[in-house]
Design a protein around this motif. Structure first.
Motif, PDB file in Angstrom:
ATOM      1  N   HIS A  67       0.836  -1.207   0.000  1.00 47.44           N
ATOM      2  CA  HIS A  67       0.000   0.000   0.000  1.00 47.44           C
ATOM      3  C   HIS A  67       0.867   1.251   0.000  1.00 47.44           C
ATOM      4  N   ARG A  68       0.531   2.226  -0.826  1.00 48.22           N
ATOM      5  CA  ARG A  68       1.176   3.547  -0.825  1.00 48.22           C
ATOM      6  C   ARG A  68       0.092   4.574  -1.091  1.00 48.22           C
ATOM      7  N   LEU A  69      -0.133   5.441  -0.128  1.00 47.72           N
ATOM      8  CA  LEU A  69      -1.142   6.484  -0.276  1.00 47.72           C
ATOM      9  C   LEU A  69      -0.553   7.621  -1.107  1.00 47.72           C
ATOM     10  N   LYS A  70      -1.188   7.930  -2.191  1.00 46.98           N
ATOM     11  CA  LYS A  70      -0.738   9.015  -3.057  1.00 46.98           C
ATOM     12  C   LYS A  70      -1.469  10.302  -2.681  1.00 46.98           C
ATOM     13  N   PRO A  71      -0.862  11.449  -2.967  1.00 46.57           N
ATOM     14  CA  PRO A  71      -1.471  12.730  -2.610  1.00 46.57           C
ATOM     15  C   PRO A  71      -2.897  12.900  -3.129  1.00 46.57           C
ATOM     16  N   GLN A  72      -3.165  12.506  -4.365  1.00 49.70           N
ATOM     17  CA  GLN A  72      -4.507  12.693  -4.917  1.00 49.70           C
ATOM     18  C   GLN A  72      -5.537  11.864  -4.160  1.00 49.70           C
ATOM     19  N   LYS A  73      -5.158  10.659  -3.737  1.00 51.78           N
ATOM     20  CA  LYS A  73      -6.082   9.808  -2.964  1.00 51.78           C
ATOM     21  C   LYS A  73      -6.418  10.474  -1.631  1.00 51.78           C
ATOM     22  N   LEU A  74      -5.416  11.052  -0.961  1.00 53.70           N
ATOM     23  CA  LEU A  74      -5.679  11.745   0.299  1.00 53.70           C
ATOM     24  C   LEU A  74      -6.526  12.991   0.056  1.00 53.70           C
ATOM     25  N   LEU A  75      -6.277  13.697  -1.020  1.00 58.77           N
ATOM     26  CA  LEU A  75      -7.122  14.850  -1.367  1.00 58.77           C
ATOM     27  C   LEU A  75      -8.569  14.416  -1.601  1.00 58.77           C
ATOM     28  N   ASP A  76      -8.762  13.248  -2.233  1.00 50.13           N
ATOM     29  CA  ASP A  76     -10.118  12.728  -2.457  1.00 50.13           C
ATOM     30  C   ASP A  76     -10.806  12.381  -1.136  1.00 50.13           C
ATOM     31  N   ILE A  77     -10.047  11.784  -0.202  1.00 51.86           N
ATOM     32  CA  ILE A  77     -10.598  11.451   1.119  1.00 51.86           C
ATOM     33  C   ILE A  77     -10.998  12.729   1.853  1.00 51.86           C
ATOM     34  N   ILE A  78     -10.151  13.746   1.787  1.00 50.53           N
ATOM     35  CA  ILE A  78     -10.446  15.029   2.441  1.00 50.53           C
ATOM     36  C   ILE A  78     -11.684  15.660   1.818  1.00 50.53           C
ATOM     37  N   ALA A  79     -11.785  15.659   0.496  1.00 52.31           N
ATOM     38  CA  ALA A  79     -12.936  16.261  -0.192  1.00 52.31           C
ATOM     39  C   ALA A  79     -14.234  15.562   0.215  1.00 52.31           C
ATOM     40  N   LEU A  80     -14.206  14.233   0.286  1.00 47.92           N
ATOM     41  CA  LEU A  80     -15.394  13.492   0.703  1.00 47.92           C
ATOM     42  C   LEU A  80     -15.763  13.832   2.142  1.00 47.92           C
ATOM     43  N   SER A  81     -14.772  13.947   3.012  1.00 51.16           N
ATOM     44  CA  SER A  81     -15.018  14.306   4.413  1.00 51.16           C
ATOM     45  C   SER A  81     -15.622  15.699   4.533  1.00 51.16           C
ATOM     46  N   GLU A  82     -15.109  16.630   3.730  1.00 50.41           N
ATOM     47  CA  GLU A  82     -15.658  17.994   3.746  1.00 50.41           C
ATOM     48  C   GLU A  82     -17.125  17.977   3.321  1.00 50.41           C
ATOM     49  N   LYS A  83     -17.415  17.204   2.285  1.00 53.46           N
ATOM     50  CA  LYS A  83     -18.776  17.154   1.742  1.00 53.46           C
ATOM     51  C   LYS A  83     -19.743  16.463   2.703  1.00 53.46           C
ATOM     52  N   VAL A  84     -19.373  15.301   3.172  1.00 47.75           N
ATOM     53  CA  VAL A  84     -20.283  14.494   3.984  1.00 47.75           C
ATOM     54  C   VAL A  84     -20.388  15.009   5.420  1.00 47.75           C
ATOM     55  N   LEU A  85     -19.253  15.408   6.013  1.00 50.86           N
ATOM     56  CA  LEU A  85     -19.250  15.827   7.414  1.00 50.86           C
ATOM     57  C   LEU A  85     -19.347  17.335   7.600  1.00 50.86           C
ATOM     58  N   GLY A  86     -19.279  18.088   6.516  1.00 51.74           N
ATOM     59  CA  GLY A  86     -19.332  19.539   6.628  1.00 51.74           C
ATOM     60  C   GLY A  86     -18.079  20.122   7.266  1.00 51.74           C
ATOM     61  N   ILE A  87     -16.949  19.461   7.057  1.00 45.82           N
ATOM     62  CA  ILE A  87     -15.691  19.921   7.653  1.00 45.82           C
ATOM     63  C   ILE A  87     -15.264  21.240   7.023  1.00 45.82           C
ATOM     64  N   GLU A  88     -14.883  22.168   7.887  1.00 46.67           N
ATOM     65  CA  GLU A  88     -14.397  23.476   7.446  1.00 46.67           C
ATOM     66  C   GLU A  88     -12.890  23.550   7.665  1.00 46.67           C
ATOM     67  N   ASP A  89     -12.319  24.715   7.462  1.00 44.21           N
ATOM     68  CA  ASP A  89     -10.874  24.916   7.510  1.00 44.21           C
ATOM     69  C   ASP A  89     -10.390  25.096   8.951  1.00 44.21           C
ATOM     70  N   HIS A  90     -10.233  23.964   9.653  1.00 43.45           N
ATOM     71  CA  HIS A  90      -9.754  23.974  11.041  1.00 43.45           C
ATOM     72  C   HIS A  90      -8.327  23.438  11.102  1.00 43.45           C
ATOM     73  N   GLU A  91      -7.711  23.604  12.257  1.00 46.40           N
ATOM     74  CA  GLU A  91      -6.397  23.026  12.500  1.00 46.40           C
ATOM     75  C   GLU A  91      -6.504  21.500  12.457  1.00 46.40           C
ATOM     76  N   ILE A  92      -5.415  20.854  12.060  1.00 46.05           N
ATOM     77  CA  ILE A  92      -5.382  19.397  11.957  1.00 46.05           C
ATOM     78  C   ILE A  92      -4.643  18.820  13.159  1.00 46.05           C
ATOM     79  N   GLU A  93      -5.221  17.759  13.697  1.00 45.63           N
ATOM     80  CA  GLU A  93      -4.568  16.955  14.720  1.00 45.63           C
ATOM     81  C   GLU A  93      -4.405  15.556  14.124  1.00 45.63           C
ATOM     82  N   VAL A  94      -3.229  14.970  14.290  1.00 38.52           N
ATOM     83  CA  VAL A  94      -2.958  13.649  13.741  1.00 38.52           C
ATOM     84  C   VAL A  94      -2.818  12.661  14.890  1.00 38.52           C
TER      85      VAL A  94
END
Length: 156
Positions: A67-94
């Protein structure tokens, strides 16, 4: 780092890598198992009600060595999260599991995302009795006053 910042950085990268505060890398076969929105409502020790909202990324070492996560795949995951969860531009915690689940702030060093140690702090120091930090100086830096008194010779 805010969500908008990671999206900007991802759009310029060929690979996604995270480095821990001790300099070791999260294995390159990691998975992002969650992108979420965390809201924490709390009262500080001074009695003030506070609210903190963060975007949470959970990284997981799945021993999936192909498995290797590519940048576009992570961008797609973020976009889906923004759409479904209504995520706005907050600080990130990992979140990342070492001995236990660690929580980190996120930085970027130009090529790699850096996991930064989080620190606790009193949010109401002026109200909860924490003394102000005292100034530390070396004894050698304290100005001395000259004296005209000499041993056996009396004083001026």
């Amino acid at each position: 780092m805010k969500l908008s910042e990671i999206k900007n950085q991802l759009s310029t990268l060929e690979d996604v890598a995270f480095v821990l505060p001790n300099g070791t890398y999260v294995p390159e076969h990691f998975h992002v198992t969650e992108v979420g929105l965390i809201t924490k409502n709390f009262i500080d020790c001074g009695g003030k009600v506070r609210k903190e909202t963060l975007v949470n990324f959970q990284l997981w070492d799945a021993n999936d060595f192909e498995h290797r996560l590519k940048p576009q795949k992570l961008l797609d995951i973020i976009a889906l999260s923004e759409k479904v969860l209504g995520i706005e531009d907050h600080e990130i915690e990992v979140e990342y599991q070492a001995e236990t689940i660690g929580k980190y702030d996120l930085g970027f060093n130009g090529t790699t995302f850096t996991l930064l140690n989080k620190q606790t702090a009193c949010l109401a120091q002026d109200q909860c009795g924490v003394p102000a930090e005292k100034q530390k100086i070396k004894l050698s830096e304290i100005p001395t006053q000259s004296s005209c008194c000499t041993p056996g010779g009396g004083c001026c």
